[in-house]
Motif scaffolding. Structure first.
Motif, short mmCIF file in Angstrom:
data_model
loop_
_atom_site.label_atom_id
_atom_site.label_comp_id
_atom_site.label_asym_id
_atom_site.label_seq_id
_atom_site.Cartn_x
_atom_site.Cartn_y
_atom_site.Cartn_z
N GLY A 25 0.82 -1.22 0.00
CA GLY A 25 0.00 0.00 0.00
C GLY A 25 0.85 1.26 0.00
O GLY A 25 0.59 2.19 -0.76
N ARG A 26 1.88 1.28 0.85
CA ARG A 26 2.75 2.46 0.89
C ARG A 26 3.51 2.61 -0.42
O ARG A 26 3.70 3.73 -0.92
N ALA A 27 3.95 1.50 -1.02
CA ALA A 27 4.67 1.58 -2.29
C ALA A 27 3.78 2.14 -3.39
O ALA A 27 4.23 2.92 -4.25
N LEU A 28 2.50 1.76 -3.38
CA LEU A 28 1.57 2.28 -4.38
C LEU A 28 1.39 3.79 -4.21
O LEU A 28 1.39 4.54 -5.20
N GLN A 29 1.26 4.25 -2.97
CA GLN A 29 1.12 5.69 -2.73
C GLN A 29 2.37 6.45 -3.18
O GLN A 29 2.29 7.51 -3.81
N GLU A 30 3.54 5.91 -2.86
CA GLU A 30 4.80 6.57 -3.26
C GLU A 30 4.92 6.64 -4.77
O GLU A 30 5.37 7.65 -5.34
N ALA A 31 4.53 5.56 -5.47
CA ALA A 31 4.63 5.54 -6.93
C ALA A 31 3.69 6.57 -7.55
O ALA A 31 4.04 7.25 -8.53
N LEU A 32 2.48 6.69 -7.00
CA LEU A 32 1.54 7.69 -7.53
C LEU A 32 2.05 9.12 -7.28
O LEU A 32 1.96 9.98 -8.16
N ARG A 33 2.57 9.37 -6.07
CA ARG A 33 3.13 10.71 -5.79
C ARG A 33 4.23 11.06 -6.78
O ARG A 33 4.28 12.16 -7.33
N GLU A 34 5.16 10.11 -6.97
CA GLU A 34 6.29 10.38 -7.86
C GLU A 34 5.83 10.61 -9.29
O GLU A 34 6.35 11.48 -10.00
N ALA A 35 4.82 9.87 -9.74
CA ALA A 35 4.31 10.05 -11.10
C ALA A 35 3.71 11.43 -11.27
O ALA A 35 3.86 12.07 -12.32
N VAL A 36 3.02 11.94 -10.24
CA VAL A 36 2.43 13.29 -10.32
C VAL A 36 3.52 14.35 -10.25
O VAL A 36 3.53 15.31 -11.03
N ARG A 37 4.48 14.19 -9.30
CA ARG A 37 5.54 15.19 -9.15
C ARG A 37 6.35 15.35 -10.43
O ARG A 37 6.72 16.47 -10.81
N THR A 38 6.68 14.25 -11.06
CA THR A 38 7.55 14.30 -12.24
C THR A 38 6.81 14.64 -13.52
O THR A 38 7.44 14.81 -14.57
N GLY A 39 5.49 14.74 -13.45
CA GLY A 39 4.72 15.08 -14.64
C GLY A 39 4.38 13.90 -15.51
O GLY A 39 3.80 14.07 -16.60
N ARG A 40 4.71 12.69 -15.07
CA ARG A 40 4.33 11.51 -15.88
C ARG A 40 2.82 11.31 -15.84
O ARG A 40 2.24 10.75 -16.77
N LEU A 41 2.21 11.74 -14.77
CA LEU A 41 0.76 11.88 -14.73
C LEU A 41 0.47 13.37 -14.64
O LEU A 41 0.75 14.02 -13.64
N THR A 42 -0.02 13.94 -15.71
CA THR A 42 -0.18 15.39 -15.81
C THR A 42 -1.48 15.84 -15.14
O THR A 42 -2.44 15.08 -14.99
N ALA A 43 -1.50 17.13 -14.76
CA ALA A 43 -2.69 17.71 -14.13
C ALA A 43 -3.89 17.54 -15.07
O ALA A 43 -3.80 17.76 -16.28
N GLY A 44 -5.01 17.14 -14.48
CA GLY A 44 -6.23 16.97 -15.25
C GLY A 44 -6.44 15.56 -15.77
O GLY A 44 -7.49 15.26 -16.34
N THR A 45 -5.45 14.69 -15.60
CA THR A 45 -5.61 13.30 -16.04
C THR A 45 -6.62 12.59 -15.14
O THR A 45 -6.55 12.66 -13.92
N ARG A 46 -7.57 11.91 -15.77
CA ARG A 46 -8.56 11.16 -15.00
C ARG A 46 -8.01 9.77 -14.70
O ARG A 46 -7.50 9.08 -15.59
N LEU A 47 -8.09 9.36 -13.44
CA LEU A 47 -7.60 8.05 -13.02
C LEU A 47 -8.70 7.00 -13.18
O LEU A 47 -9.90 7.32 -13.10
N PRO A 48 -8.32 5.74 -13.39
CA PRO A 48 -9.31 4.67 -13.47
C PRO A 48 -10.06 4.55 -12.14
O PRO A 48 -9.58 5.00 -11.09
N SER A 49 -11.18 3.95 -12.16
CA SER A 49 -11.88 3.66 -10.91
C SER A 49 -11.01 2.75 -10.07
O SER A 49 -10.13 2.04 -10.57
N SER A 50 -11.27 2.75 -8.78
CA SER A 50 -10.47 1.90 -7.89
C SER A 50 -10.62 0.43 -8.26
O SER A 50 -9.65 -0.34 -8.18
N ARG A 51 -11.83 0.03 -8.70
CA ARG A 51 -12.05 -1.37 -9.08
C ARG A 51 -11.22 -1.73 -10.31
O ARG A 51 -10.55 -2.77 -10.35
N ASP A 52 -11.25 -0.84 -11.35
CA ASP A 52 -10.52 -1.14 -12.59
C ASP A 52 -9.01 -1.17 -12.36
O ASP A 52 -8.31 -2.05 -12.87
N LEU A 53 -8.48 -0.17 -11.60
CA LEU A 53 -7.03 -0.13 -11.37
C LEU A 53 -6.58 -1.32 -10.54
O LEU A 53 -5.53 -1.92 -10.80
#
Length: 499
Positions: A25-53
């Motif tokens: 769980g912590r690794a997943l949170q860290e990976a998402l933070r890093e993706a947002v910080r570095t711009g690999r997930l850009t502002a405004g990107t819609r994430l999949p539903s929790s079930r789909d992801l």
């Protein structure tokens, strides 16, 4: 969901999904933070539903839901009820500054810039022994918020040591432990500002750092000229300032010791204008031809604020220093110290008190003096041999010298550029004041304490080869043999008598 560059976003999270179950769980949170910080997930990107992801990653839906909720609370994501989860626009990646090889400059092979002692001389074994001793007997209550003036045992030990070594009038009740001379300057600056002062005088040449520190307290710095005896009384009186910062025992950077007459004249000025002198005794213990010159504060403790530290004798990273404050100013300084940082760390103070009281500090000073004198002699000999005609002054004390290199080795700017290209880092005297001599000589402030004798010799050879006069080599005739433990001129300068 697609990441910047067209990569499916869930691929960014696969390593996190493969982490051990306990930290997935912590690794997943860290990976998402890093993706947002570095711009690999850009502002405004819609994430999949929790079930789909969760299905894509092969993890539980609860793990994804928890990650979404945590990052939404932190501002990385935003969630609109009924419309999903999106990448927020609060996070901004810190883009690294692009620097090419040319921007970085040549690699430094030998660094002659002053200001740093030899950190390898730090007494690790003795310091560790003091640490063990202190920890075995320090009461629990001593680890609470300390007296902002400093631990009583440290103030008592320092007062005794300073009275013995530097000739100061040292009342432990007027001694304030601080984070080096830098904080002492700041504390004094605030006290002077509260008394209505708006300008402080500093030596020219002198340390620009003094001006910057006092500027942080709202005081302007005024350069005041010097001669071979110290700060000139006439320009000081005409300036209208009521506070000055001096380095009278070993002036920085010229290396002179203020004459007795000049000391008396400056104290007369302070009494006449109801003013103050801050004495920065940055390396007063290091003198090689005779006993160190006593501190100015001993002549008038009511007008002189005395400041020193362990930055040159032990290590600047300890951030431990002291100031002796005139009686009428103590409460102001202590109140400011309390609001600034609540006092220096109690354990560090207890360690220094133990080290001083058991004689470790005196032994360390003797060890450093032997090493630094040897290096001073090596530098003087190398300059004589490799750069003939160079005049050296300020060698009787301290951790640096002034070298005046003849103009035939090149105009100052060209000389410094060629030195830098050869990997020799230097500081010109012009960096420390307003004077700009027009005689063509190169005036350098050369630090030697942090360099071994062999490295000093190598650095001067590199300098001589890089800056050799056109049509000739960099070397000169061999220097005369210097007996061990003596300077080439009995402790005075090679080509002049100022020290």
């Amino acid at each position: 969901m697609t990441a910047a560059g067209g990569q499916p976003a869930w691929e960014l999270l696969l390593p996190a999904a493969a982490a051990p179950a306990r930290r997935r769980g912590r690794a997943l949170q860290e990976a998402l933070r890093e993706a947002v910080r570095t711009g690999r997930l850009t502002a405004g990107t819609r994430l999949p539903s929790s079930r789909d992801l969760a299905a894509d990653l092969g993890v539980s839906r609860g793990l994804v839901t928890e990650a979404y909720e945590q990052l939404t609370a932190e501002g990385y994501l935003r969630s609109d009820r009924g419309s999903g989860t999106w990448v927020g626009d609060a996070a901004r990646a810190a883009a690294p500054e692009a620097r090419g090889p040319a921007d970085r400059g040549p690699a430094v092979r030998v660094d002659f810039r002053p200001g740093t002692p030899d950190l390898s001389l730090f007494p690790r074994s003795a310091w560790s022994a003091a640490h063990r001793s202190v920890m075995s007997r320090l009461p629990h209550g001593a680890l609470g918020y300390p007296d902002p003036r400093g631990l009583p045992e440290l103030r008592t030990a320092l007062a005794a040591m300073l009275a013995r070594r530097r000739g100061v009038v040292a009342d432990p009740e007027r001694l304030v432990v601080c984070s080096g001379v830098a904080q002492a300057s700041t504390l004094l600056g605030f006290a002077l500002h509260a008394r209505g002062l708006r300008t402080v005088g500093i030596e020219d040449p002198g340390s620009p750092e003094h001006g910057r520190l006092f500027a942080s307290t709202g005081l302007d710095a005024l350069w005041l000229p010097m001669d071979e005896e110290g700060l000139l009384p006439g320009p000081l009186a005409a300036s209208g300032v009521r506070a000055v910062v001096l380095t009278p025992s070993h002036q920085f950077p010229s290396g002179i010791a203020y004459s007795a007459g000049r000391r008396a004249a400056l104290l007369d000025w302070a009494r006449r204008v109801d003013g103050w002198i801050m004495e920065d005794d940055y390396d007063g213990d290091f003198r090689y031809d005779r006993a160190p010159v006593g501190a100015l504060q001993g002549l008038d403790p009511r007008r002189v604020v005395y400041a020193g530290s362990v930055s040159k004798s032990l290590a600047p990273g300890l951030r431990l220093g002291w100031m002796l404050v005139p009686e009428g100013m103590v409460d102001e300084v202590v109140d400011r110290k309390r609001t600034m940082d609540l006092g220096n760390p109690a354990l560090d103070q207890a360690l220094l008190a133990e080290f001083v009281a058991r004689g470790g500090y005196d032994r360390q000073l003797r060890r450093c003096q032997r090493a630094y004198r040897e290096r001073r002699d090596a530098l003087v000999a190398a300059l004589r041999q490799e750069l003939p005609g160079t005049r050296v002054s300020g060698i009787a004390a301290g951790l640096h010298v002034i070298a005046r290199v003849p103009g035939r080795y090149g105009p100052p700017r060209s000389f410094l550029e060629r030195a830098a290209a050869a990997g020799v880092a230097l500081r010109p005297l012009e960096d420390y004041g307003t004077a700009r001599p027009a005689d063509g000589d190169v005036r350098l402030v050369i630090g030697y304490a942090h360099l071994g004798p062999a490295e000093i010799a190598r650095g001067v050879r590199l300098l001589a080869r890089a800056c050799a006069p056109s049509g000739g080599g960099g070397g000169g005739r061999p220097a005369p043999t210097v007996p061990a433990g003596r300077t080439p001129t009995g402790g005075r300068s090679v080509s002049d008598t100022s020290d």
